[in-house]
Design an enzyme around this catalytic site. Structure first.
Site, mmCIF file in Angstrom:
data_model
loop_
_atom_site.group_PDB
_atom_site.id
_atom_site.type_symbol
_atom_site.label_atom_id
_atom_site.label_comp_id
_atom_site.label_asym_id
_atom_site.label_seq_id
_atom_site.Cartn_x
_atom_site.Cartn_y
_atom_site.Cartn_z
ATOM 1 N N GLU A 248 0.874 -1.183 0.000
ATOM 2 C CA GLU A 248 0.000 0.000 0.000
ATOM 3 C C GLU A 248 0.896 1.213 0.000
ATOM 4 O O GLU A 248 1.518 1.534 1.016
ATOM 5 C CB GLU A 248 -0.892 -0.017 1.228
ATOM 6 C CG GLU A 248 -1.915 -1.118 1.155
ATOM 7 C CD GLU A 248 -2.559 -1.347 2.487
ATOM 8 O OE1 GLU A 248 -3.031 -0.388 3.085
ATOM 9 O OE2 GLU A 248 -2.547 -2.496 2.932
ATOM 10 N N CYS A 282 -2.386 9.291 3.055
ATOM 11 C CA CYS A 282 -2.146 8.820 1.680
ATOM 12 C C CYS A 282 -3.361 8.938 0.781
ATOM 13 O O CYS A 282 -3.231 9.138 -0.405
ATOM 14 C CB CYS A 282 -1.681 7.371 1.717
ATOM 15 S SG CYS A 282 -2.924 6.283 2.434
ATOM 16 N N ASN A 283 -4.573 8.789 1.350
ATOM 17 C CA ASN A 283 -5.760 8.739 0.486
ATOM 18 C C ASN A 283 -6.390 10.115 0.265
ATOM 19 O O ASN A 283 -7.329 10.251 -0.500
ATOM 20 C CB ASN A 283 -6.797 7.765 1.067
ATOM 21 C CG ASN A 283 -7.321 8.207 2.406
ATOM 22 O OD1 ASN A 283 -7.005 9.301 2.863
ATOM 23 N ND2 ASN A 283 -8.106 7.377 3.045
HETATM 24 P P1 NAD Z 1 8.684 4.931 3.997
HETATM 25 O O1 NAD Z 1 8.637 4.215 2.713
HETATM 26 O O2 NAD Z 1 9.788 5.866 4.229
HETATM 27 O O3 NAD Z 1 8.720 3.888 5.201
HETATM 28 C C1 NAD Z 1 7.698 2.926 5.392
HETATM 29 C C2 NAD Z 1 8.293 1.707 6.071
HETATM 30 O O4 NAD Z 1 9.104 1.028 5.126
HETATM 31 C C3 NAD Z 1 9.187 2.043 7.265
HETATM 32 O O5 NAD Z 1 8.955 1.129 8.307
HETATM 33 C C4 NAD Z 1 10.577 1.891 6.678
HETATM 34 O O6 NAD Z 1 11.549 1.585 7.646
HETATM 35 C C5 NAD Z 1 10.358 0.721 5.725
HETATM 36 N N1 NAD Z 1 11.355 0.606 4.669
HETATM 37 C C6 NAD Z 1 12.060 1.584 4.067
HETATM 38 N N2 NAD Z 1 12.936 1.045 3.178
HETATM 39 C C7 NAD Z 1 12.766 -0.301 3.217
HETATM 40 C C8 NAD Z 1 13.376 -1.394 2.551
HETATM 41 N N3 NAD Z 1 14.373 -1.226 1.688
HETATM 42 N N4 NAD Z 1 12.947 -2.640 2.836
HETATM 43 C C9 NAD Z 1 11.948 -2.851 3.738
HETATM 44 N N5 NAD Z 1 11.367 -1.850 4.425
HETATM 45 C C10 NAD Z 1 11.747 -0.576 4.161
HETATM 46 O O7 NAD Z 1 7.257 5.640 4.161
HETATM 47 P P2 NAD Z 1 6.780 6.618 5.338
HETATM 48 O O8 NAD Z 1 7.502 7.903 5.135
HETATM 49 O O9 NAD Z 1 6.828 5.947 6.663
HETATM 50 O O10 NAD Z 1 5.234 6.792 5.002
HETATM 51 C C11 NAD Z 1 4.767 7.720 4.098
HETATM 52 C C12 NAD Z 1 4.431 7.045 2.773
HETATM 53 O O11 NAD Z 1 3.520 5.984 3.021
HETATM 54 C C13 NAD Z 1 3.726 7.966 1.818
HETATM 55 O O12 NAD Z 1 4.208 7.749 0.504
HETATM 56 C C14 NAD Z 1 2.265 7.545 1.918
HETATM 57 O O13 NAD Z 1 1.497 7.816 0.787
HETATM 58 C C15 NAD Z 1 2.413 6.087 2.145
HETATM 59 N N6 NAD Z 1 1.217 5.543 2.788
HETATM 60 C C16 NAD Z 1 0.380 4.777 2.044
HETATM 61 C C17 NAD Z 1 -0.785 4.276 2.603
HETATM 62 C C18 NAD Z 1 -1.731 3.426 1.798
HETATM 63 O O14 NAD Z 1 -2.655 2.885 2.378
HETATM 64 N N7 NAD Z 1 -1.546 3.288 0.507
HETATM 65 C C19 NAD Z 1 -1.090 4.544 3.940
HETATM 66 C C20 NAD Z 1 -0.208 5.324 4.680
HETATM 67 C C21 NAD Z 1 0.953 5.819 4.084
#
Ligand code: NAD
Length: 479
Positions: A248, A282-283
């Site tokens: 997501e 995000c939404n």
């Molecule tokens: P991020 O991608 O920086 O981090 C999300 C998670 O992924 C963290 O726990 C991070 O440590 C982990 N991560 C980062 N690199 C990784 C890798 N190489 N392998 C495995 N895990 C890894 O995102 P964020 O800044 O925490 O959140 C914001 C983003 O999330 C925005 O783009 C937002 O749109 C999205 N988001 C989407 C939804 C949805 O339902 N589609 C909901 C909430 C947030």
């Protein structure tokens, strides 16, 4: 200041690494907790524990597994204020919204528990006499849930509850930016005595701990909520073992406002969508398309509402509409995007920069931009801040084409009183969700799933539950 450990195989344990991460209060910039920086060894230990625990956990009757989820829901409700305050402190979510997140998380556990008696297989007609084809729905194994910082507690439930009720075990990796509410929850639920290894968490960085969890051959499914970049990295890591992924990711939700819409309703919904949790959802609507004939009138309405937004500390008793951005990095990114938009020709109607009126904290002004076109960065890239770029259209098909001209496909909305326009747009918008005459916000019984780069798979409702199941067909002959 609090210090947290890892939680692996039913125990709070030290990380094998001495590396730590500081968690900040975004309103005061003070350090509020220290969490383990984590290690690959921690990640492997957690997956091992979950892998072993799953052998017995899957054999429990689903209703027995569900009882644990109901207990988790009760504990969340009993500790509602404490958890909401923890959430508000670590990510500057205003208390009213923090409480909503806590309440919905409790509901999510109960909702998922209620699926225990509803998960069904199928009996398929055989080509042979005296044979049945039984299609069983089976758990996958270890479900890794990687969390973002924006709805860390709710998303934990989204990844853990359906996994557990369907017979999987769970390893959670919280975000390093806002982990505290999840970590406190694990302490609170120790008393329900879940079998060791059924739930685990590992704090740590994405590139190390997240990567290790995703590339482990004992992991059955990785569900990540986060950025497109992290999603791509998880997919790469999971490809090693052809591990299932559910992603997501980001969004760039368009809202289309037609001249025949209820304009007061539309303006309120769009502004709320932009300023709820300081624009970090995000939404929520990230770009607006307004029919030319009402542009000036609608812009005035938006201006009035955006100018009235109360921006204060998350704990302010003035019932603020929004507070600080989650981190300095986010704040700087938003400021850079708005500066670039100005260079590309955008006109600032409200706000337009960092909020200089506060001594401390990562505050950005609620911002309204016009003179924007669909090729500008501000109209194409995810902002994740309280900034609303406004564009115009002359025909609905033109608006739909601009909305669809985007690499993301998470959510979208249309505001109109014309049924034909609504139905046309609902069918043509290339997004996993379309909201009609209402603010963007999904329901736990729906299915939250992005198209295009916004993700693969999805969460919530019956289809979200199915993500954690694989099928097995038994060809059963009898005499
Ligand atoms: P991020 O991608 O920086 O981090 C999300 C998670 O992924 C963290 O726990 C991070 O440590 C982990 N991560 C980062 N690199 C990784 C890798 N190489 N392998 C495995 N895990 C890894 O995102 P964020 O800044 O925490 O959140 C914001 C983003 O999330 C925005 O783009 C937002 O749109 C999205 N988001 C989407 C939804 C949805 O339902 N589609 C909901 C909430 C947030």
């Amino acid at each position: 200041m609090k210090e947290f450990k890892q939680y692996i195989n039913g125990k709070f344990v030290n990380s094998t690494s001495s590396d730590v991460t500081e968690v900040l209060n975004p309103c005061t910039e003070e350090v509020i907790s220290i969490i383990p920086g984590g290690s690959i060894a921690d990640a492997q230990a957690a997956v091992d524990a979950a892998f072993h625990a799953q052998k017995d956990w899957r054999k429990l009757a689903a209703i027995e597994r569900a009882k644990y989820l109901n207990q988790m829901a009760d504990i969340i409700r009993d500790n509602r204020v404490f958890l909401a305050e923890t959430l508000a402190t670590e990510q500057a979510k205003v208390m009213s919204l923090a409480q909503v997140e806590i309440d919905v998380t409790a509901e999510y556990f109960d909702y998922s528990a209620a699926w225990a008696r509803r998960i069904e297989g199928e009996i398929i007609q055989s080509d042979n006499q005296k044979e049945h084809l039984f299609l069983h729905k089976m758990p996958i194994g270890v479900a890794v849930g990687i969390l973002p910082w924006n709805f860390p507690f709710f998303v934990m439930a989204r990844k853990m509850a359906p996994a557990l009720v369907t017979g999987n075990t769970s390893v959670i990796k919280p975000s390093c930016i806002a982990p505290n509410t999840v970590l406190e929850f694990f302490k609170l639920i120790e008393k329900i005595n879940l079998p060791a290894g059924v739930i685990n968490y590992v704090c740590g960085h994405g590139a190390t701990v997240g990567n290790s969890l995703s590339s482990n051959s004992k992991t059955g499914i990785v569900s990540l909520t986060g950025s497109v970049f992290a999603g791509q990295k998880v997919m790469e890591a999971a490809a090693l073992n052809i591990t299932k992924v559910s992603l997501e990711l980001g969004g760039k939700a368009p809202a289309i406002v037609c001249a025949d819409a209820d304009l007061e309703l539309a303006a309120t919904a769009v502004v709320n969508s932009r300023i709820n949790f300081s624009g970090q959802i995000c939404n929520c609507a990230e770009r607006l398309y307004v029919e030319e004939s009402i542009h000036d009138q609608f812009l005035d309405m938006l201006k009035e509402k955006m100018s009235a937004v109360k921006v204060e500390d998350a704990f302010s008793e003035n019932n603020p509409d929004m507070s600080a951005q989650v981190s300095k990095m986010q704040l700087d990114k938003i400021a850079e995007m708005v500066e670039f938009a100005k260079k590309e020709g955008a006109e600032v109607i409200v706000g337009g920069g960092k909020d200089g009126s506060k001594d401390k904290g990562y505050y950005f002004q609620p911002t309204l931009l016009t003179n924007v076109n669909n090729n500008m960065q501000i109209a194409r890239d995810e902002i994740f801040g309280p900034v609303l770029p406004v564009m115009t259209f002359s025909t609905l098909d033109e608006a739909i084409a601009m909305a669809n001209d985007c690499e993301y496909g998470l959510t979208s909305s249309i505001f109109s009183e014309n049924y034909n326009k609504i139905m046309h747009a609902s069918m043509e918008l290339e997004f996993g969700e379309t909201y009609v005459n209402r603010q963007h916000f999904e329901a736990i019984q729906g299915f939250h799933a992005g198209w295009k780069k916004s993700g693969i798979g999805g969460a919530d409702g019956k289809h979200g539950m199915e993500e954690y199941l694989q099928t097995k067909v038994v060809y059963s002959q009898y005499r």
